[in-house]
Design an enzyme around this catalytic site. Structure first.
Site, PDB file in Angstrom:
ATOM      1  N   ASP A 237       0.891  -1.178  -0.030  1.00  0.00           N
ATOM      2  CA  ASP A 237      -0.024   0.111   0.082  1.00  0.00           C
ATOM      3  C   ASP A 237       0.810   1.282   0.009  1.00  0.00           C
ATOM      4  O   ASP A 237       0.323   2.547   0.270  1.00  0.00           O
ATOM      5  CB  ASP A 237      -1.104   0.135   1.220  1.00  0.00           C
ATOM      6  CG  ASP A 237      -0.392  -0.271   2.632  1.00  0.00           C
ATOM      7  OD1 ASP A 237       1.051   0.080   2.501  1.00  0.00           O
ATOM      8  OD2 ASP A 237      -0.904  -0.474   3.545  1.00  0.00           O
ATOM      9  N   ARG A 251       0.727   6.933  -0.287  1.00  0.00           N
ATOM     10  CA  ARG A 251       0.055   5.897   0.513  1.00  0.00           C
ATOM     11  C   ARG A 251      -1.515   5.642  -0.138  1.00  0.00           C
ATOM     12  O   ARG A 251      -2.041   6.765  -0.174  1.00  0.00           O
ATOM     13  CB  ARG A 251      -0.126   6.738   2.068  1.00  0.00           C
ATOM     14  CG  ARG A 251      -0.888   5.498   3.028  1.00  0.00           C
ATOM     15  CD  ARG A 251      -0.193   4.392   3.181  1.00  0.00           C
ATOM     16  NE  ARG A 251      -0.938   3.446   4.267  1.00  0.00           N
ATOM     17  CZ  ARG A 251      -1.777   2.812   4.044  1.00  0.00           C
ATOM     18  NH1 ARG A 251      -2.542   2.821   2.745  1.00  0.00           N
ATOM     19  NH2 ARG A 251      -2.181   2.104   5.197  1.00  0.00           N
ATOM     20  N   ASP A 256      -5.481  -1.023   3.279  1.00  0.00           N
ATOM     21  CA  ASP A 256      -4.376  -1.693   4.308  1.00  0.00           C
ATOM     22  C   ASP A 256      -4.009  -2.805   4.067  1.00  0.00           C
ATOM     23  O   ASP A 256      -5.007  -3.930   4.179  1.00  0.00           O
ATOM     24  CB  ASP A 256      -4.885  -1.376   5.819  1.00  0.00           C
ATOM     25  CG  ASP A 256      -3.877  -1.783   6.754  1.00  0.00           C
ATOM     26  OD1 ASP A 256      -2.755  -1.538   6.509  1.00  0.00           O
ATOM     27  OD2 ASP A 256      -4.395  -2.247   7.899  1.00  0.00           O
ATOM     28  N   THR A 257      -2.844  -3.034   3.434  1.00  0.00           N
ATOM     29  CA  THR A 257      -2.207  -4.358   3.181  1.00  0.00           C
ATOM     30  C   THR A 257      -1.328  -4.835   4.489  1.00  0.00           C
ATOM     31  O   THR A 257      -0.960  -4.074   5.107  1.00  0.00           O
ATOM     32  CB  THR A 257      -1.354  -4.311   2.158  1.00  0.00           C
ATOM     33  OG1 THR A 257      -0.344  -3.501   2.090  1.00  0.00           O
ATOM     34  CG2 THR A 257      -2.144  -3.696   0.863  1.00  0.00           C
ATOM     35  N   GLU A 259       1.743  -5.846   6.799  1.00  0.00           N
ATOM     36  CA  GLU A 259       3.096  -5.296   6.780  1.00  0.00           C
ATOM     37  C   GLU A 259       4.153  -6.354   6.165  1.00  0.00           C
ATOM     38  O   GLU A 259       3.951  -7.629   6.548  1.00  0.00           O
ATOM     39  CB  GLU A 259       3.356  -4.818   8.076  1.00  0.00           C
ATOM     40  CG  GLU A 259       2.522  -3.731   8.472  1.00  0.00           C
ATOM     41  CD  GLU A 259       2.451  -2.702   7.877  1.00  0.00           C
ATOM     42  OE1 GLU A 259       3.383  -2.210   7.241  1.00  0.00           O
ATOM     43  OE2 GLU A 259       1.404  -1.591   7.805  1.00  0.00           O
ATOM     44  N   ARG A 301       3.352  12.121   2.814  1.00  0.00           N
ATOM     45  CA  ARG A 301       3.184  11.300   1.671  1.00  0.00           C
ATOM     46  C   ARG A 301       1.730  11.674   1.145  1.00  0.00           C
ATOM     47  O   ARG A 301       0.836  12.083   1.824  1.00  0.00           O
ATOM     48  CB  ARG A 301       2.948   9.585   2.225  1.00  0.00           C
ATOM     49  CG  ARG A 301       4.074   9.099   2.834  1.00  0.00           C
ATOM     50  CD  ARG A 301       4.180   7.638   3.831  1.00  0.00           C
ATOM     51  NE  ARG A 301       3.030   7.767   4.451  1.00  0.00           N
ATOM     52  CZ  ARG A 301       2.749   6.631   5.277  1.00  0.00           C
ATOM     53  NH1 ARG A 301       3.287   5.727   4.850  1.00  0.00           N
ATOM     54  NH2 ARG A 301       1.774   6.637   6.088  1.00  0.00           N
TER      55      ARG A 301
END
Length: 447
Positions: A237, A251, A256-257, A259, A301
């Site tokens: 992500d 971002r 949300d992927t 980590e 970001r």
């Protein structure tokens, strides 16, 4: 014609002189017979050559010259003019000479008066020219003034038109925004109801048709941002792009992927798969950047959707089961409905992260590791710590190199940022993405 009359006049004058001296030379028996021929020719040619006044002046000038010649002849040889002696010749010729001289003197205009007239004419011509130039200048000035007024009026009208169009567009945008907000709220409420009632098949089909329509929209309609090139895939992500000649970190919005490079978390399940999918779909490709809400997060970001090959990559992650729908901070969002539908498909098909029961949580992912994985992670952490300890630059700063994500704005000096970077794993890992250009030196803008 004028040349002919002048020649005739001169010949007549010469004929009169010769007749007075020797009439037989031009075949006349006497002076009288010669005068009867030459004097009319002389007078006629003279009248045609000049005007009336000029003619009289010329005539008496000629008479003056003839009488002067006759006086000279009478003094030398009076018998030639049929005078008995010089005195009798002077009595006749001198009055004629004097009268003709006075008449010529009286009738001739003075030279100064002629010059004055010429100067007056020249002055009048100069004044007329100056007057014309002044009038022309005034006319040009008036035309320029009128032209400037017309341009100003046209510019003012154009400005008013632009402002009016801008106001109309703004009003239309506000109306569309209000309408879109209402529609998005209604769609969100409908989607929430559908998630709670999966058994309601008709509502699911209706929602699928609506979201399919939105997903099929081309980036020319949806992605209204600018074009950029993907330079690096950090994880599933977080993507780095070249945007207008600058390297920016993006971002991905609303996803949300798991980590893979987080400084304080181990590699999570399906994190490598999400990173690999992102690299496969994005590496080196042209993408379109679409913003929706705040443009940057607190780390600087960009917050955006990325479109690649006409498809929304954020939505692709959700549909493949490689990301969860998250960070809904500033609704409504443009693609919320299609994202919800894509996630529902992955949940129903138990793809990716949805294949592990209880793995996806409301605040992230529930990491379940085996003892072996835990030991490997600990060993890796220990090795990393030992490596950092053996490095040339020890870090004694206020931040934990394996803690919260940091950027250059958190440091006052480049030396402190460099020590933090090396303590966190250096260029081999760089979990905080401080070395953007990959040269091993971070935060080069700091002194």
């Amino acid at each position: 014609m004028d040349n002919f009359l002048i020649i005739l006049f001169m010949l007549s004058f010469i004929g009169i002189i010769i007749s007075l001296i020797r009439p037989s030379f031009i075949r006349f028996s006497s002076r009288k017979s010669a005068m009867k021929v030459f004097i009319p020719l002389l007078l006629g040619s003279f009248i045609f050559i000049g005007g009336l006044k000029e003619g009289f002046v010329f005539l008496f000038s000629l008479l003056f010259l003839l009488s002067l010649v006759a006086m000279i002849i009478g003094l030398i040889r009076p018998s030639l003019l049929k005078f008995s002696n010089r005195i009798s010749a002077m009595k006749v010729l001198f009055p004629v000479f004097l009268a003709s001289f006075l008449i010529v003197l009286i009738t001739t205009d003075p030279v100064e008066e002629q010059r004055t007239d010429q100067e007056t004419v020249q002055e009048d011509a100069v004044e007329q020219k100056e007057t014309e130039e002044t009038e022309n200048a005034e006319e040009e000035s008036e035309e320029q003034k009128n032209k400037n007024e017309d341009e100003n009026a046209a510019e003012s009208k154009s400005k008013d038109d632009r402002e009016e169009i801008h106001n109309e567009e703004k009003e239309n945008t506000n109306e569309e925004s209000d309408s879109s907000s209402v529609n998005k709220q209604e769609e969100n409420q409908q989607n929430n109801t559908e998630n709670k009632n999966d058994s309601n098949t008709s509502n699911d089909e209706s929602t699928n048709e609506s979201t399919d329509s939105e997903s099929d929209k081309s980036p020319s309609n949806e992605a209204k941002g600018t074009t950029a090139t993907v330079t690096r895939v950090v994880d599933g992500d977080t993507i780095e792009i070249n945007l207008n000649g600058m390297i920016e970190s993006v971002r991905l919005l609303l996803v949300d992927t798991p980590e893979t490079v987080h400084p304080s978390l181990p590699v999570q399940k399906f994190g490598p798969e999400a990173s690999s999918f992102a690299k496969k779909m994005l590496s080196g490709k042209k993408v379109q950047v679409e913003y929706d809400g705040p443009k940057r997060d607190k780390y600087g970001r960009l917050l955006a959707y990325l479109w690649v090959d006409g498809k929304n990559f954020n939505e692709m992650l959700l549909r493949e089961g490689l990301a969860r729908l998250a960070y809904v901070y500033d609704p409504p969002y443009t693609h919320m409905s299609s994202f919800t539908k894509a996630q529902s498909e992955a949940v129903n098909a138990k793809r990716g992260i949805w294949s592990i029961e209880g793995y996806v949580q409301s605040d992230g992912f529930n990491t379940v590791e085996s003892e072996t994985e835990t030991k490997q992670s600990n060993n890796s952490s220990t090795a990393s710590t030992e490596t950092n300890a053996s490095g040339s630059s020890a870090y004694n700063g206020p931040y934990n190199p394996h803690g919260k994500d940091r950027d250059c704005g958190d440091f006052d000096k480049q030396k402190g940022a460099q020590a933090f970077f090396e303590a966190a794993g250096g260029p081999e890992q760089d979990p905080h993405r401080l070395d953007r250009d990959g040269d091993g030196t971070v935060c080069e803008s700091l002194s």
